[in-house]
Design a protein around this motif. Structure first.
Motif, short mmCIF file in Angstrom:
data_model
loop_
_atom_site.label_atom_id
_atom_site.label_comp_id
_atom_site.label_asym_id
_atom_site.label_seq_id
_atom_site.Cartn_x
_atom_site.Cartn_y
_atom_site.Cartn_z
N MET A 63 13.39 -54.55 137.31
CA MET A 63 13.82 -54.80 138.50
C MET A 63 14.87 -56.12 138.38
O MET A 63 14.35 -57.19 137.73
CB MET A 63 12.77 -55.39 139.48
CG MET A 63 12.98 -55.77 140.88
SD MET A 63 11.54 -56.10 141.98
CE MET A 63 11.66 -54.79 142.97
N PRO A 64 15.69 -56.21 138.93
CA PRO A 64 16.78 -57.25 139.00
C PRO A 64 16.06 -58.67 139.47
O PRO A 64 15.27 -58.57 140.50
CB PRO A 64 17.80 -57.11 139.69
CG PRO A 64 17.98 -55.72 140.38
CD PRO A 64 16.54 -55.13 139.88
N ILE A 65 16.28 -59.92 138.89
CA ILE A 65 15.82 -61.13 139.10
C ILE A 65 16.93 -62.03 139.34
O ILE A 65 17.60 -62.17 138.19
CB ILE A 65 14.72 -61.47 138.13
CG1 ILE A 65 13.32 -60.55 138.02
CG2 ILE A 65 14.18 -63.10 138.80
CD1 ILE A 65 12.63 -60.87 137.19
N VAL A 66 17.25 -62.42 140.41
CA VAL A 66 18.39 -63.48 140.67
C VAL A 66 17.91 -64.94 140.32
O VAL A 66 16.91 -65.16 141.14
CB VAL A 66 19.02 -63.17 141.97
CG1 VAL A 66 20.31 -64.08 142.32
CG2 VAL A 66 19.57 -61.86 142.12
N MET A 67 18.37 -65.62 139.70
CA MET A 67 17.96 -67.03 139.52
C MET A 67 18.67 -67.84 140.33
O MET A 67 19.94 -67.50 140.56
CB MET A 67 17.97 -67.67 137.88
CG MET A 67 17.53 -66.48 137.00
SD MET A 67 15.50 -66.37 136.90
CE MET A 67 15.47 -64.97 136.08
N THR A 68 18.26 -69.01 140.88
CA THR A 68 19.02 -69.78 141.87
C THR A 68 18.50 -70.96 141.97
O THR A 68 17.34 -71.44 141.39
CB THR A 68 18.91 -68.98 143.21
OG1 THR A 68 19.81 -69.90 144.20
CG2 THR A 68 17.59 -68.87 143.85
N ARG A 69 19.17 -71.97 142.52
CA ARG A 69 18.54 -73.33 142.82
C ARG A 69 18.44 -73.56 144.54
O ARG A 69 18.94 -72.85 145.13
CB ARG A 69 19.61 -74.35 142.43
CG ARG A 69 19.85 -74.62 141.10
CD ARG A 69 21.03 -75.64 140.69
NE ARG A 69 21.90 -75.79 141.24
CZ ARG A 69 23.31 -75.04 141.12
NH1 ARG A 69 23.17 -74.35 140.03
NH2 ARG A 69 24.17 -74.94 141.77
N PRO A 70 17.42 -74.01 144.86
CA PRO A 70 17.11 -74.19 146.27
C PRO A 70 18.28 -74.61 147.06
O PRO A 70 18.28 -74.32 148.37
CB PRO A 70 16.16 -75.33 146.43
CG PRO A 70 15.13 -75.11 144.96
CD PRO A 70 16.60 -75.05 143.88
#
Length: 156
Positions: free
Chosen positions: A36-43
């Motif tokens: 499953m894709p996991i999108v990494m982000t900053r708040p």
């Protein structure tokens, strides 16, 4: 540069989490499956930008970020937009993913839409567990280079 992988602190923490049986089991109980894709982000990133990255995958995805106050790994499960749901008003362009996660956390689950989606999607918080608070083996395997090391690598 080709062949280089940029690893953020969020990516390292997600790798740590997925390196444990507890982490895999915990995520699986909230809709995660291997691959499953996991999108990494900053708040601080705009919700619309993060959902654009989710849309690229064309299927349900997880969104992961580190809480800037506690350094806790926080995650959301995002469905694809669903035509069966009532169409809701799009989220304001000024909404950040951090503010959105805080809003969803207070309700556990929320219907939402971003400006470029025709239909409504559902977001639900993946509750915290002990494995989300600690960094383990993956951070030791994949050390981030220090700033001086990066500077000397660019000079050469």
């Amino acid at each position: 540069m080709p062949g280089r992988i940029a690893r953020t602190q969020t990516a390292v923490r997600v790798a740590d989490f997925l390196a444990t049986r507890e982490g895999k089991s915990h995520l699986a109980s909230f809709g995660w499956a291997p691959g499953m894709p996991i999108v990494m982000t900053r708040p601080s990133e705009p919700l619309h930008d993060v959902m654009a990255m989710v849309s690229v995958h064309g299927r349900a995805a997880l969104v992961a970020m580190l809480d800037p106050r506690s350094e806790e790994l926080r995650m959301l499960h995002i469905t694809t937009p669903q035509s069966a749901l009532r169409v809701v008003a799009p989220s304001p362009a000024s909404t950040t993913i951090g503010a959105f996660l805080d809003r969803v956390a207070s309700a556990t689950i929320a219907e939402f839409r971003v400006k470029f989606w025709q239909h409504t999607a559902v977001a639900h918080v993946i509750p915290s567990c002990p494995a989300m608070h600690s960094s383990g083996a993956a951070s030791k395997r994949y050390q981030l280079p220090s700033r001086p090391a990066l500077a000397t690598a660019d000079v050469q």
